[in-house]
Design an enzyme around this catalytic site. Structure first.
Site, PDB file in Angstrom:
ATOM      1  N   CYS A  98       0.866  -1.175   0.000  1.00 14.85           N
ATOM      2  CA  CYS A  98       0.000   0.000   0.000  1.00 14.85           C
ATOM      3  C   CYS A  98       0.906   1.230   0.000  1.00 14.85           C
ATOM      4  O   CYS A  98       2.111   1.100  -0.253  1.00 14.85           O
ATOM      5  CB  CYS A  98      -0.967  -0.008   1.184  1.00 14.85           C
ATOM      6  SG  CYS A  98      -0.214   0.148   2.817  1.00 14.85           S
ATOM      7  N   CYS A 172      -1.752   1.779  -4.207  1.00 10.72           N
ATOM      8  CA  CYS A 172      -0.436   2.356  -4.496  1.00 10.72           C
ATOM      9  C   CYS A 172      -0.234   2.650  -5.979  1.00 10.72           C
ATOM     10  O   CYS A 172       0.874   2.995  -6.410  1.00 10.72           O
ATOM     11  CB  CYS A 172       0.678   1.449  -3.980  1.00 10.72           C
ATOM     12  SG  CYS A 172       0.615  -0.230  -4.609  1.00 10.72           S
ATOM     13  N   CYS A 176       4.276  -0.139  -7.997  1.00 18.87           N
ATOM     14  CA  CYS A 176       4.829  -1.489  -7.926  1.00 18.87           C
ATOM     15  C   CYS A 176       5.263  -1.955  -9.316  1.00 18.87           C
ATOM     16  O   CYS A 176       4.456  -1.969 -10.249  1.00 18.87           O
ATOM     17  CB  CYS A 176       3.786  -2.449  -7.367  1.00 18.87           C
ATOM     18  SG  CYS A 176       4.442  -4.086  -7.002  1.00 18.87           S
TER      19      CYS A 176
END
Length: 222
Positions: A98, A172, A176
Site C-alpha cells: 500500500c 499504491c 509497484c
C-alpha cells in the site's frame, strides 16, 4: 565508515556515530556469515548500508535503527537470493503493498501470517512508507488476536517484488513494478490512515474477508 543520510543526521541522535558504525559493521559481519556462499561480504555490506539509509530517512526514534536495519537487510537479501535463483524454496511468497505500509498492507500481512502459518512467506511494503504503523491499526488487530506491535513500515524494493509469487496492491497505483510470471491482485480498500478506531475495525474486517478468500485459493494450488 558508513554513509549516514544528511536528513537523518540533522536530527538529535540517540546513538553516537561511532557506536552506530560499530553496530552496522557487526550486522554486516553477521549477515555475511549467514549468507556465505550466496553473496559476497561487499554485497551484504552494501545492502546493510542501503537498508539503514532507507529506514533512517523517515525514522523518529534512532535507538531501534540497528535492529530494524538488521531485519530489513535480512529480508531484502533473502528475497534477492530467491529472485536470482541462489536458493530454492518450496513455500509461496505473498507481498502486500500500500502507500504508507502503516495500515492496509500491515493488516493483510498480519491476517495471512496468522491463517497460513509457515505454509506461506508473507511480506509487506509501502511505496511511500512512514515512520510507524498506525496506532488504531495496531489496536484493531490486537482485538482479534493479531499482534502488530513489532511491525514497522518498510520501503518497497525491487528484490522484494521479484521474489514474490503473488503481489497484492492496495491503493499504491503504478508504484509497484510488474514482472512476468507473477500473479497481481488489486484490492480497492479504503485507507485507514486518520480514521477512528470504529472505522478501522470496518476496514480490518473487509481485509480479513479478502485474505480468507486468498488463503482458500492459495491452498488449493499448493
Amino acid at each position: 565508515m558508513w554513509n549516514h543520510p544528511s536528513e537523518a543526521g540533522s536530527r538529535a541522535l540517540d546513538l553516537s556515530t561511532a557506536v552506530l558504525d560499530r553496530q552496522l559493521e557487526q550486522i554486516a559481519d553477521q549477515l555475511a556469515t549467514r549468507f556465505t556462499g550466496v553473496f559476497s561480504p561487499a554485497t551484504v555490506r552494501r545492502y546493510v548500508g542501503e537498508s539503514f539509509d532507507m529506514l533512517a530517512s523517515r525514522s523518529r526514534v534512532r535507538r531501534f535503527l540497528p535492529s530494524l536495519t538488521a531485519s530489513f537487510a535480512t529480508e531484502r537479501l533473502t528475497a534477492l537470493a530467491k529472485a536470482e535463483g541462489r536458493t530454492h524454496g518450496t513455500v509461496s511468497e505473498v507481498l502486500f503493498v500500500c502507500v504508507r505500509n502503516a495500515g492496509r498492507s500491515q493488516i493483510a500481512a498480519g491476517f495471512l501470517s496468522q491463517l497460513a502459518g509457515d505454509r506461506v512467506l508473507v511480506r509487506s511494503a509501502g511505496s511511500l512508507p512512514v515512520a510507524l504503523v498506525d496506532p488504531n491499526v495496531v489496536a484493531a488487530m490486537d482485538e482479534v488476536g493479531v499482534f502488530l506491535g513489532a511491525a514497522y513500515p518498510k520501503p518497497l524494493t525491487d528484490e522484494i517484488v521479484r521474489a514474490a509469487d503473488v503481489v497484492v496492491t492496495m491503493g499504491c497505483g503504478d508504484a509497484c513494478p510488474v514482472y512476468a510470471g507473477k500473479r497481481y491482485l488489486d484490492w480497492p480498500i479504503e485507507d485507514p490512515e486518520g480514521k477512528s478506531l470504529m472505522e478501522v475495525r470496518r476496514i480490518r474486517d473487509q481485509i480479513q474477508r479478502q485474505v480468507q478468500d486468498l488463503v482458500a485459493e492459495l491452498f488449493v494450488k499448493l
